[in-house]
Enzyme design. Structure first.
Site, PDB file in Angstrom:
ATOM      1  N   SER A  57     106.739  51.527  27.339  1.00 53.63           N
ATOM      2  CA  SER A  57     105.869  51.228  25.908  1.00 53.63           C
ATOM      3  C   SER A  57     107.067  49.869  26.246  1.00 53.63           C
ATOM      4  O   SER A  57     107.142  48.969  25.150  1.00 53.63           O
ATOM      5  CB  SER A  57     106.967  51.710  24.396  1.00 53.63           C
ATOM      6  OG  SER A  57     106.116  52.721  24.575  1.00 53.63           O
ATOM      7  N   LYS A  82     104.756  46.526  25.208  1.00 52.73           N
ATOM      8  CA  LYS A  82     104.628  46.272  24.466  1.00 52.73           C
ATOM      9  C   LYS A  82     105.193  45.118  23.506  1.00 52.73           C
ATOM     10  O   LYS A  82     104.491  43.999  23.805  1.00 52.73           O
ATOM     11  CB  LYS A  82     105.362  47.104  23.204  1.00 52.73           C
ATOM     12  CG  LYS A  82     103.903  48.580  22.606  1.00 52.73           C
ATOM     13  CD  LYS A  82     104.930  49.732  21.779  1.00 52.73           C
ATOM     14  CE  LYS A  82     103.805  50.960  22.201  1.00 52.73           C
ATOM     15  NZ  LYS A  82     103.877  51.562  22.415  1.00 52.73           N
ATOM     16  N   TYR A 139     105.076  55.011  14.362  1.00 45.72           N
ATOM     17  CA  TYR A 139     104.486  54.668  15.728  1.00 45.72           C
ATOM     18  C   TYR A 139     103.714  55.019  16.570  1.00 45.72           C
ATOM     19  O   TYR A 139     102.535  55.886  16.157  1.00 45.72           O
ATOM     20  CB  TYR A 139     105.616  54.762  16.438  1.00 45.72           C
ATOM     21  CG  TYR A 139     106.222  54.625  18.273  1.00 45.72           C
ATOM     22  CD1 TYR A 139     105.979  53.011  18.309  1.00 45.72           C
ATOM     23  CD2 TYR A 139     105.946  55.626  18.850  1.00 45.72           C
ATOM     24  CE1 TYR A 139     106.363  52.750  19.706  1.00 45.72           C
ATOM     25  CE2 TYR A 139     106.228  55.096  20.520  1.00 45.72           C
ATOM     26  CZ  TYR A 139     106.244  54.003  20.569  1.00 45.72           C
ATOM     27  OH  TYR A 139     106.324  53.281  22.063  1.00 45.72           O
TER      28      TYR A 139
END
Length: 407
Positions: free
Chosen positions: A61, A64, A174
């Site tokens: 992640s 991101k 999330y």
């Protein structure tokens, strides 16, 4: 007080909890506050070699933030807007309905139309209604009944074809929003997300060592931490707790998790945003990334998520009593913490093993990437080590500044 980095990291290596780690931290002028590699990695041949700062890491992640920068570049170029309806670009996304439950017999999902359009801002802040299938029980049940796991790699549109978990803009969870944002970027530019990341993020900073899964460049594979006897296909299993699904089942570039890059390059992205030097984005755009983008309704959902059983993951090391919101790219602190994060610090992580932050108030940014030991990943130890990094790097920064004053 958190333990020092060296003591705790060496102890974790000796105990067999991690194999190695890389930490990079710098200030706005690019002065190295801390750059160190710990431990060793294992080559596919079984040979052990020392961990290096330029080893290629699975960001999970941590991807991101990079995707967010690429998306904001598209906004600056007029290809997208933060608050525009994405229906004409991603009708497969915006046509999704919201799941509200199941019929009494548990067989039929109860769905209602979305009441407002999905926007890029919603995707970047996890307020669009899309979710990871493990974060919402209704989505989990829907997937069990209608989309069972498959070994066939699938693109974003198929991998996340399930309904919305809530009405767009009305809550926070999330999500796979950045994967959809990556798909939106591809559609408005006509290029792959990887090509856009190279053009929008890497080229301006002179970076050449980023690649989405699968990593095929031989010069990168020779430095790839996750290419080893326990992960011979370089899925990044250790980073996500031992599973291989996240990359094994992905087809194409996934903007929420799929990028591989050295920490020594990632820190240059963090430093550029810290300096707001105009190399990646216009100053006003960068400033906007560090603002809270949650509306009143979405904030209620965000605060509930912070105090839920998954709350520690969503808080990324920040005390629950510290006020935070969500910027473009990560969590943002809305108040300072004495001796630590300043107000407006942007932070997030990746999988179980990566943490990053950008603190403009205190002129510091950093990344910590752990190399967990398989097969039994010790999540508690990883959380402790990441928190030791977050705290001790500020003590090292203070010591560095004091040293500079005496030179």
């Amino acid at each position: 007080m958190a333990e020092g980095i060296e003591t705790s990291f060496h102890a974790a290596i000796e105990a067999g909890k991690i194999n190695g780690a890389v930490i990079c931290a710098t200030n706005v002028k690019g002065h190295s506050i801390y750059d160190k590699a710990f431990g060793a990695r294992t080559l596919l041949s079984g040979e052990k070699v020392p961990q290096r700062l330029d080893d290629v890491l699975f960001l999970a992640s941590g991807t991101k933030l990079i995707t967010t920068v690429a998306a904001m570049k598209c906004v600056e170029q007029g290809l997208l807007s933060l608050d525009g309806d994405l229906s004409s670009i991603a009708p497969d996304l915006t046509a999704k309905q919201v799941i509200t439950g199941f019929s009494d017999d548990g067989e039929t999902p109860l769905l209602e139309p979305a009441k407002q359009p999905i926007t890029l801002e919603m995707l970047l802040t996890h307020t669009s209604g899309v979710a990871y299938n493990f974060t919402n029980p209704l989505i989990t049940k829907w997937c069990e009944k209608f989309d069972p796991p498959s070994d066939d790699p699938r693109p974003v549109e198929e991998a996340f074809r399930y309904p919305l978990a809530f009405q767009p803009g009305t809550s926070w969870m999330y999500s796979v929003g950045l994967d959809w944002a990556g798909k939106v970027i591809e559609r408005v530019t006509g290029r792959t997300l990887g090509e856009n990341v190279q053009q929008f993020v890497c080229d301006p900073l002179g970076l050449t060592d980023a690649q989405f899964y699968p990593v095929t460049r031989e010069d990168l594979r020779s430095r790839l931490v996750d290419l080893n006897p326990q992960d011979p296909h370089a899925y990044g299993r250790a980073v996500v707790g031992g599973s291989s699904d996240v990359n094994r089942r992905a087809q194409g570039n996934f903007g929420g998790h799929g990028l591989f890059m050295p920490a020594s390059d990632y820190i240059k992205v963090l430093r550029s945003l810290l300096a707001n030097d105009g190399k990646l984005l216009q100053p006003a755009t960068v400033n906007d990334m560090f603002q809270n983008h949650l509306g009143e309704e979405a904030n209620v959902g965000y605060q509930a998520a912070r105090t839920s059983p998954m709350g520690p993951f969503f808080r990324v090391g920040i005390h629950p009593e510290t006020t935070t919101g969500h910027g473009l790219g990560g969590v943002v602190t809305l108040e300072g913490v004495d001796g630590w994060y300043g107000e407006g610090t942007l932070t997030w992580g990746g999988g179980l093993s990566l943490a990053w932050f950008i603190d403009c108030k205190n002129d510091l940014c950093g990344i910590c990437a752990l190399q967990p030991a398989l097969p039994d990943v010790d999540v508690a130890i990883l959380e402790t080590l990441k928190q030791n990094f977050r705290r001790d790097i500020y003590r090292k920064h203070a010591a560095w500044k004091e040293q500079q004053q005496t030179v």
